[in-house]
Design a protein around this motif. Sequence first.
Motif, PDB file in Angstrom:
ATOM      1  N   THR A 142     -79.997 140.357  67.083  1.00  0.00           N
ATOM      2  CA  THR A 142     -80.779 140.074  65.869  1.00  0.00           C
ATOM      3  C   THR A 142     -81.286 138.665  66.021  1.00  0.00           C
ATOM      4  O   THR A 142     -82.537 138.619  65.684  1.00  0.00           O
ATOM      5  CB  THR A 142     -79.895 140.399  64.681  1.00  0.00           C
ATOM      6  OG1 THR A 142     -79.460 141.780  64.678  1.00  0.00           O
ATOM      7  CG2 THR A 142     -80.737 140.332  63.281  1.00  0.00           C
ATOM      8  N   LEU A 154     -91.348 144.134  70.701  1.00  0.00           N
ATOM      9  CA  LEU A 154     -92.183 143.709  71.725  1.00  0.00           C
ATOM     10  C   LEU A 154     -92.308 144.924  72.660  1.00  0.00           C
ATOM     11  O   LEU A 154     -91.519 145.648  72.664  1.00  0.00           O
ATOM     12  CB  LEU A 154     -91.733 142.473  72.316  1.00  0.00           C
ATOM     13  CG  LEU A 154     -91.740 141.342  71.546  1.00  0.00           C
ATOM     14  CD1 LEU A 154     -90.930 140.160  72.250  1.00  0.00           C
ATOM     15  CD2 LEU A 154     -93.136 140.675  71.514  1.00  0.00           C
ATOM     16  N   ILE A 177     -93.366 133.713  68.629  1.00  0.00           N
ATOM     17  CA  ILE A 177     -94.519 134.382  68.738  1.00  0.00           C
ATOM     18  C   ILE A 177     -95.668 133.925  67.553  1.00  0.00           C
ATOM     19  O   ILE A 177     -96.952 133.792  67.971  1.00  0.00           O
ATOM     20  CB  ILE A 177     -94.519 135.514  68.872  1.00  0.00           C
ATOM     21  CG1 ILE A 177     -93.816 136.177  70.113  1.00  0.00           C
ATOM     22  CG2 ILE A 177     -95.822 136.547  68.916  1.00  0.00           C
ATOM     23  CD1 ILE A 177     -93.261 137.741  70.469  1.00  0.00           C
ATOM     24  N   HIS A 178     -95.057 134.127  66.374  1.00  0.00           N
ATOM     25  CA  HIS A 178     -96.234 133.732  65.339  1.00  0.00           C
ATOM     26  C   HIS A 178     -96.593 132.261  65.459  1.00  0.00           C
ATOM     27  O   HIS A 178     -97.794 132.133  65.201  1.00  0.00           O
ATOM     28  CB  HIS A 178     -95.131 133.829  63.915  1.00  0.00           C
ATOM     29  CG  HIS A 178     -96.074 133.368  62.658  1.00  0.00           C
ATOM     30  ND1 HIS A 178     -97.115 134.187  62.243  1.00  0.00           N
ATOM     31  CD2 HIS A 178     -95.912 132.203  62.011  1.00  0.00           C
ATOM     32  CE1 HIS A 178     -97.405 133.588  61.185  1.00  0.00           C
ATOM     33  NE2 HIS A 178     -96.628 132.440  60.906  1.00  0.00           N
ATOM     34  N   SER A 230     -89.629 136.528  67.260  1.00  0.00           N
ATOM     35  CA  SER A 230     -90.844 136.452  66.208  1.00  0.00           C
ATOM     36  C   SER A 230     -91.348 135.392  65.733  1.00  0.00           C
ATOM     37  O   SER A 230     -92.671 135.252  65.791  1.00  0.00           O
ATOM     38  CB  SER A 230     -90.231 137.554  65.011  1.00  0.00           C
ATOM     39  OG  SER A 230     -89.871 138.821  65.477  1.00  0.00           O
ATOM     40  N   PHE A 231     -90.543 134.272  65.364  1.00  0.00           N
ATOM     41  CA  PHE A 231     -90.921 133.178  64.873  1.00  0.00           C
ATOM     42  C   PHE A 231     -91.823 132.297  65.845  1.00  0.00           C
ATOM     43  O   PHE A 231     -92.837 131.737  65.731  1.00  0.00           O
ATOM     44  CB  PHE A 231     -89.913 132.176  64.481  1.00  0.00           C
ATOM     45  CG  PHE A 231     -89.267 132.775  63.062  1.00  0.00           C
ATOM     46  CD1 PHE A 231     -90.128 132.721  61.692  1.00  0.00           C
ATOM     47  CD2 PHE A 231     -88.013 133.176  62.878  1.00  0.00           C
ATOM     48  CE1 PHE A 231     -89.620 133.273  60.980  1.00  0.00           C
ATOM     49  CE2 PHE A 231     -87.383 133.553  61.760  1.00  0.00           C
ATOM     50  CZ  PHE A 231     -88.080 133.569  60.527  1.00  0.00           C
ATOM     51  N   ASN A 254     -84.663 144.059  72.142  1.00  0.00           N
ATOM     52  CA  ASN A 254     -85.836 143.578  71.562  1.00  0.00           C
ATOM     53  C   ASN A 254     -86.889 143.943  72.027  1.00  0.00           C
ATOM     54  O   ASN A 254     -88.233 143.471  71.747  1.00  0.00           O
ATOM     55  CB  ASN A 254     -85.685 141.857  71.331  1.00  0.00           C
ATOM     56  CG  ASN A 254     -84.756 141.694  70.370  1.00  0.00           C
ATOM     57  OD1 ASN A 254     -84.954 141.755  69.040  1.00  0.00           O
ATOM     58  ND2 ASN A 254     -83.534 141.081  70.722  1.00  0.00           N
ATOM     59  N   CYS A 255     -86.968 144.865  73.105  1.00  0.00           N
ATOM     60  CA  CYS A 255     -88.508 145.117  73.593  1.00  0.00           C
ATOM     61  C   CYS A 255     -88.426 146.677  74.086  1.00  0.00           C
ATOM     62  O   CYS A 255     -87.315 147.171  74.162  1.00  0.00           O
ATOM     63  CB  CYS A 255     -88.769 144.360  74.661  1.00  0.00           C
ATOM     64  SG  CYS A 255     -87.715 144.230  76.235  1.00  0.00           S
ATOM     65  N   GLY A 258     -84.072 138.303  68.224  1.00  0.00           N
ATOM     66  CA  GLY A 258     -85.286 139.020  67.794  1.00  0.00           C
ATOM     67  C   GLY A 258     -85.855 138.274  66.595  1.00  0.00           C
ATOM     68  O   GLY A 258     -87.263 137.794  66.896  1.00  0.00           O
ATOM     69  N   TYR A 259     -85.127 137.392  66.011  1.00  0.00           N
ATOM     70  CA  TYR A 259     -85.900 136.309  65.038  1.00  0.00           C
ATOM     71  C   TYR A 259     -86.612 135.378  65.717  1.00  0.00           C
ATOM     72  O   TYR A 259     -87.521 134.960  65.423  1.00  0.00           O
ATOM     73  CB  TYR A 259     -84.767 136.055  63.890  1.00  0.00           C
ATOM     74  CG  TYR A 259     -84.280 137.020  62.860  1.00  0.00           C
ATOM     75  CD1 TYR A 259     -85.378 137.630  62.185  1.00  0.00           C
ATOM     76  CD2 TYR A 259     -83.186 136.981  62.544  1.00  0.00           C
ATOM     77  CE1 TYR A 259     -85.108 138.554  61.275  1.00  0.00           C
ATOM     78  CE2 TYR A 259     -82.710 137.576  61.473  1.00  0.00           C
ATOM     79  CZ  TYR A 259     -83.700 138.653  60.994  1.00  0.00           C
ATOM     80  OH  TYR A 259     -83.473 139.624  59.756  1.00  0.00           O
TER      81      TYR A 259
END
Length: 190
Positions: A105, A2, A115-116, A112-113, A25-26, A108-109
């Motif tokens: 990690t 990000l 945001i998806h 990601s999930f 993570n950004c 981050g996952y």
Amino acid sequence: MLKIILFIEPRTTGADTATDNLRRNCKKLHCVKSEADALGLVMIADVAVIHAPAPEMLKLQHALTGTRKLPIFWLNSFLDKDAKPEQEDWGFALDGLLFPTMCPTEMGYALSFGIHGWKQRKRWAEEKASLSLRLEERKWIDQAKAVLSEIKGISENEAYDFLRKQAMNERKRIGEVAANIVKVYQLIHG
């Protein structure tokens, strides 16, 4: 990775590990303490992470979504059973739940999930709005065809051709032209 995470933490709670994990993570982590500061940065953020008890989280979530729609995560280190909001009290769907015990990690996952899922819900909302508009236009067009058939003594196909040509001449959507015709007809014939 990000670009910008907006981290809102109204109270100092010692979530330094979580802050470091978010930072990993950004590219840029903006940490703010107040709603006013958060609202000042919400337009540049990709994601907002709120670290507050449930009642404050709900208030901040409402303020953020009133300004801009973006993925919102709740960093929950307030594990009091009474502080957990009920599903119907949330008002808006949170895009994810983060915990201070997550490693970079895992965080981050989770981001990601979340945001998806947010992007998918956003796309569905846009499709729904588009389909609703088309359905509404279809209703106006059908009514306008009936009005034109009655007034001009023409078939529905000829009425549709008339609407289409009128829309092109006026550089408007056919649904808008149809709505205007029906509204004028209703005004005159009550």
